[in-house]
Design an enzyme around this catalytic site. Structure first.
Site, PDB file in Angstrom:
ATOM      1  N   HIS A 137     -75.311 -70.170   6.882  1.00 36.49           N
ATOM      2  CA  HIS A 137     -75.357 -68.632   6.769  1.00 36.49           C
ATOM      3  C   HIS A 137     -74.149 -68.516   7.277  1.00 36.49           C
ATOM      4  O   HIS A 137     -73.415 -69.068   8.415  1.00 36.49           O
ATOM      5  CB  HIS A 137     -76.323 -68.564   6.888  1.00 36.49           C
ATOM      6  CG  HIS A 137     -77.669 -68.063   6.954  1.00 36.49           C
ATOM      7  ND1 HIS A 137     -79.193 -67.377   6.657  1.00 36.49           N
ATOM      8  CD2 HIS A 137     -78.329 -69.276   5.627  1.00 36.49           C
ATOM      9  CE1 HIS A 137     -79.773 -68.291   6.153  1.00 36.49           C
ATOM     10  NE2 HIS A 137     -79.766 -68.929   4.656  1.00 36.49           N
ATOM     11  N   CYS A 194     -80.936 -67.439  12.356  1.00 39.71           N
ATOM     12  CA  CYS A 194     -79.683 -67.500  12.386  1.00 39.71           C
ATOM     13  C   CYS A 194     -80.288 -66.763  14.247  1.00 39.71           C
ATOM     14  O   CYS A 194     -79.418 -67.034  14.971  1.00 39.71           O
ATOM     15  CB  CYS A 194     -78.582 -65.949  11.612  1.00 39.71           C
ATOM     16  SG  CYS A 194     -78.480 -67.893  10.073  1.00 39.71           S
ATOM     17  N   GLU A 243     -73.203 -66.170  10.295  1.00 35.91           N
ATOM     18  CA  GLU A 243     -73.682 -66.054  11.670  1.00 35.91           C
ATOM     19  C   GLU A 243     -73.586 -67.692  12.060  1.00 35.91           C
ATOM     20  O   GLU A 243     -73.078 -68.256  12.864  1.00 35.91           O
ATOM     21  CB  GLU A 243     -75.271 -66.200  12.093  1.00 35.91           C
ATOM     22  CG  GLU A 243     -75.563 -64.682  10.918  1.00 35.91           C
ATOM     23  CD  GLU A 243     -76.766 -64.665  10.385  1.00 35.91           C
ATOM     24  OE1 GLU A 243     -75.967 -64.999   9.257  1.00 35.91           O
ATOM     25  OE2 GLU A 243     -77.290 -63.642   9.941  1.00 35.91           O
ATOM     26  N   CYS A 287     -82.115 -63.667   9.831  1.00 35.19           N
ATOM     27  CA  CYS A 287     -82.868 -64.181   9.980  1.00 35.19           C
ATOM     28  C   CYS A 287     -83.123 -64.833  10.826  1.00 35.19           C
ATOM     29  O   CYS A 287     -83.203 -64.962  12.046  1.00 35.19           O
ATOM     30  CB  CYS A 287     -82.752 -65.432   8.457  1.00 35.19           C
ATOM     31  SG  CYS A 287     -81.884 -66.944   8.509  1.00 35.19           S
TER      32      CYS A 287
END
Lengths: 162, 162
Positions: free
Chosen positions: B63, B96, B65, B93
């Protein structure tokens, strides 16, 4: 949260956790908190393994589970790890439990409970949280005394040195 | 969860989110869901940036992040990102959000809310969960219409092709 009794795990699971414990020992030899993980593929063979490398790599995300998941995806050529099982010596934290769900693992089997930060049964459980839209089967407590002893020895050594 | 109103963000924050939006556009050009992130150091300069690369890297943890946090740690030589701020175009999410806490970030500023999976105010909030032992300040809603438009266009294109 009741850990699964030791006799409920089979010999192959016992052996896979032995490999994770070996990774944990290597992590502590390198100065990291001793946590280790292995991923077994759908056929039961080890496809990836890693110890915790937060200090070694100076990476806040380099927990054993995250590194093992990433290595398993590289080995299998896909971010979808359907049919795979993660063995980890310590109950996963929130970040790692959510990563197991993202990776679509079949199962997580952990060793020692983490009563302070474990998000796979202890302080929370993201492996079976309906808000994540998917669940991962799990059992905990496999070879917990060995996993805990490694952690206790590591922190006792830190205290003696500090 | 009420997003922070647009007028409550300053020009530097608006510009930092612009760089994150640029990363999101690059991600979608490579076939990934358009989410982008940048990390500003304690002095306000960009120290790391990344788009979502789950498909490009076939990595379930890639992801925007997580990749930006890892890049920031490499750039600063430490897993402790005290004084740093993460800007991300979509609400983080669970994985993260927990990673932001592990990294000891000062602040997270996100763009579009994620009503299905957002764990920084929407379906849950791990940035300020006492079980994680540490909190990260956050605000949401900065340049949300632009971030949402990128996501809507990406999924509309997928549907048209599918």
């Amino acid at each position: 949260m009741e850990p699964t009794p030791e006799w409920a795990f089979d010999a192959a699971e016992h052996a896979a956790m032995g490999e994770a414990l070996e990774e944990a020992r290597r992590a502590s030899a390198a100065g990291d908190v001793p946590v280790g993980a292995v991923v077994l593929g759908p056929d039961g063979a080890v496809v990836a393994r890693s110890g915790n490398r937060r200090e070694a790599d100076q990476d806040p995300t380099a927990h054993a589970e995250l590194l093992a998941l990433r290595a398993a995806s590289r080995a299998l050529g896909s971010w979808r790890l359907d049919g795979c099982t993660l063995f980890v010596t310590l109950e996963p934290c929130a970040m790692c439990a959510a990563a197991c769900v993202h990776a679509r693992l079949d199962r997580v089997i952990w060793g020692a409970p983490d009563p302070k930060a474990g998000f796979a049964g202890s302080v929370g459980n993201l492996l079976e949280d309906p808000r994540l839209g998917r669940r991962v089967a799990w059992r905990g407590g496999l070879r917990a005394p060995e996993a805990s002893a490694l952690l206790e020895r590591f922190f006792a050594n830190l205290r003696d040195r500090g």
